[in-house]
Design a protein around this motif. Structure first.
Motif, PDB file in Angstrom:
ATOM      1  N   PHE A 172       1.741   7.495  -6.419  1.00  0.00           N
ATOM      2  CA  PHE A 172       0.821   8.601  -6.656  1.00  0.00           C
ATOM      3  C   PHE A 172       1.463   9.932  -6.254  1.00  0.00           C
ATOM      4  O   PHE A 172       1.285  10.949  -6.930  1.00  0.00           O
ATOM      5  CB  PHE A 172      -0.510   8.404  -5.925  1.00  0.00           C
ATOM      6  N   ALA A 173       2.205   9.953  -5.179  1.00  0.00           N
ATOM      7  CA  ALA A 173       2.908  11.167  -4.755  1.00  0.00           C
ATOM      8  C   ALA A 173       3.918  11.585  -5.809  1.00  0.00           C
ATOM      9  O   ALA A 173       4.048  12.775  -6.133  1.00  0.00           O
ATOM     10  CB  ALA A 173       3.587  10.942  -3.409  1.00  0.00           C
ATOM     11  N   MET A 207       0.825  -1.193   0.000  1.00  0.00           N
ATOM     12  CA  MET A 207       0.000   0.000   0.000  1.00  0.00           C
ATOM     13  C   MET A 207       0.871   1.261   0.000  1.00  0.00           C
ATOM     14  O   MET A 207       0.551   2.239  -0.642  1.00  0.00           O
ATOM     15  CB  MET A 207      -0.928  -0.032   1.227  1.00  0.00           C
ATOM     16  N   GLY A 208       1.975   1.220   0.765  1.00  0.00           N
ATOM     17  CA  GLY A 208       2.891   2.354   0.820  1.00  0.00           C
ATOM     18  C   GLY A 208       3.525   2.645  -0.523  1.00  0.00           C
ATOM     19  O   GLY A 208       3.776   3.800  -0.874  1.00  0.00           O
ATOM     20  N   ARG A 238       0.991   4.560  -2.662  1.00  0.00           N
ATOM     21  CA  ARG A 238       0.899   5.944  -2.199  1.00  0.00           C
ATOM     22  C   ARG A 238       2.102   6.744  -2.692  1.00  0.00           C
ATOM     23  O   ARG A 238       1.978   7.869  -3.172  1.00  0.00           O
ATOM     24  CB  ARG A 238       0.807   5.973  -0.677  1.00  0.00           C
ATOM     25  N   ASN A 239       3.291   6.155  -2.596  1.00  0.00           N
ATOM     26  CA  ASN A 239       4.504   6.835  -3.060  1.00  0.00           C
ATOM     27  C   ASN A 239       4.477   7.062  -4.569  1.00  0.00           C
ATOM     28  O   ASN A 239       4.953   8.088  -5.062  1.00  0.00           O
ATOM     29  CB  ASN A 239       5.750   6.038  -2.660  1.00  0.00           C
TER      30      ASN A 239
END
Length: 192
Positions: A8-9, A1-2, A5-6
């Protein structure tokens, strides 16, 4: 999941960097544009996004009051155009041509061509590209539900969409804009 998120960031960061680079690349050129260009382009972009159509975003569209016939709208528009010393330089009864070729009835569509030829000449002397905007066209169209509408090309792109027009020419273009909108608004209500 991390990791997602990274990712997308990172994508967000790249988009911001791309927008900043675009801004810096074109900001000098945009500084030379008419002061009304920014709001006009923003309005155009919003209209394009809300309608999903560049064509829809680039026109004025006014509903004709219920009960008015196309003949009444036409008569009013011609009266108002004459009031503004705009010449009726042509009419295109498009629905008649469609009917002739289809061999059956078609909804009403007629294009009216109005022009202040002296201002048109000034626009052409400034740039031949303005010939694509001439003469001012107003279309009286019956929609698929049987309602009448008046449409015309939004002139704001021509007036504000680049380097400022010379002051006198801009004033003349704004005058034509006001007159075309008056022809449309009064035509839509039948107000002589």
């Amino acid at each position: 999941m991390g990791m997602i998120r990274n990712l997308f960031a990172l994508i967000g960061l790249l988009v911001v960097i791309g927008l900043a680079a675009t801004y810096f690349k074109y900001s000098k050129a945009l500084e030379a544009f008419d002061p009304g260009a920014g709001p006009m382009f923003l309005e155009f972009a919003q209209a394009t996004l809300s309608t999903g159509s560049v064509a829809e975003a680039s026109i004025w569209k006014i509903p004709v009051e219920e009960g008015l016939t196309w003949e009444e709208v036409e008569e009013t528009m011609k009266f108002v155009a004459n009031e503004h010393n705009m010449s009726n330089v042509g009419e295109l009864p498009l629905s008649k041509d469609i009917e002739a070729k289809m061999g059956s009835e078609y909804r009403f569509v007629k294009i009216y061509l109005f022009c202040n030829s002296l201002i048109a000449g000034e626009m052409l002397d400034y740039s031949d590209a303005y010939s694509a905007y001439l003469p001012c066209r107003i279309t009286l169209i019956e929609d698929l539900q049987g309602n009448l509408w008046l449409t015309a090309l939004n002139m704001d792109m021509m007036i504000y969409g680049g380097n400022p027009l010379p002051a006198e020419l801009k004033e003349a273009a704004l005058q034509v804009k006001e007159q075309i909108l008056d022809i449309m608004n009064r035509g839509a209500t039948g107000e002589f």
